[in-house]
Design an enzyme around this catalytic site. Structure first.
Site: not given
Length: 290
Positions: A38, A152, A184, A208
């Site tokens: 996505y 992702k 993260e 990411l």
């Protein structure tokens, strides 16, 4: 952090339809396996911004799981612009999801099936996000995700678990920790500033590649900050001069408390304010507002 609610019309497999009429097969591999990826594109003044970063990461994620978008770049941008138009979206974003498609349940990647392509629009405040003025709070949580976080993926149970822990604790976001270091945030990139140095984890399969990340590193250099791409611990977060997160529809938000400990006395730092204002000007220019 706000819960994003989709606007009335969505795009699904070639058609623009009412969101309540949108349906997929129970045999869609996205539903069965989380086999898909996505993206989110911010929209300001009815215009998609940061498009190149979106396309670069979107295509990379697709390639990493041997999936193809059944539209050209121009065709898909036309679809996305139409989605903005029919929903009269001024500020917010577009959520885009593509799965491998419908097939009998088989763990291996199934070939020769048609991908499922879906997108919806949502309204949100980006330029004047309330968290930019108040600051946000975070907690630390274990990072229990898989080892290809650079993709992702729609398989987000690890992030959901971590973000739910933040919600239970009354926090806005979480910093996920692995082997003693922050990877993260739950749905954003993590940064700290200490003694004039902006610190963030280097890119790898462990995080990411945030679209905002490189832009912020460049802007940081412009305002006199040094850059260190390295691991950092939660102790460093607690003792940072400034801390912030970045993501598609928030630009960047200052973190003023972590695990109940005030950062910079609970005050938003000057560099964080400068970086956000500079980034806002870039986005406003892309959106033809200046």
């Amino acid at each position: 952090m706000a819960v994003l609610i989709s606007m009335q019309k969505v795009f699904l497999n070639g058609d623009f339809i009412d969101k309540d009429s949108a349906k997929i097969s129970i045999f869609d591999r996205g539903f069965i396996f989380g086999d898909g990826i996505y993206e989110v594109i911010p929209v300001i003044n009815g215009v998609m911004v940061e498009k190149q970063g979106f396309w670069d990461r979107f295509k990379r994620s697709l390639s990493e799981i041997d999936l193809s978008l059944p539209y050209s770049t121009n065709e898909f941008e036309t679809i996305l612009n139409r989605l903005i138009q029919i929903n009269s979206l001024q500020e917010g974003g577009l959520y885009i999801q593509i799965t491998r498609g419908v097939a009998q349940r088989d763990f291996s990647f199934v070939s020769n099936i048609t991908p499922t392509v879906m997108a919806f629009a949502f309204s949100d405040s980006i330029l004047e996000h309330p968290g930019a003025k108040s600051g946000i709070t975070i907690i630390s949580t274990p990072d229990i995700r898989w080892k290809r976080r650079d993709i992702k993926s729609i398989s987000l149970l690890g992030q959901c678990y971590a973000k739910n822990q933040a919600t239970i604790a009354g926090a806005d976001e979480c910093f996920m920790v692995e082997d003693g270091y922050v990877t993260e945030a739950g749905s954003s990139s993590a940064f700290i500033i200490k003694d004039g140095v902006l610190i963030t984890k280097p890119l790898s399969n462990e995080i990411l590649p945030g679209i905002r990340r490189q832009r912020l590193l460049n802007l940081a250099k412009e305002i006199g900050l040094k850059i260190e791409e390295r691991k950092f611990s939660m102790d460093e977060v607690y003792n940072a001069d400034e801390c912030f997160i970045s993501a598609a529809t928030i630009i960047l938000l200052p973190v003023i408390k972590a695990d109940g400990k005030a950062i910079n006395g609970g005050k938003i730092g000057e560099y964080t304010i400068k970086l956000r204002e500079l980034y806002k000007e870039i986005l406003k220019a892309q959106a033809k507002m200046i």
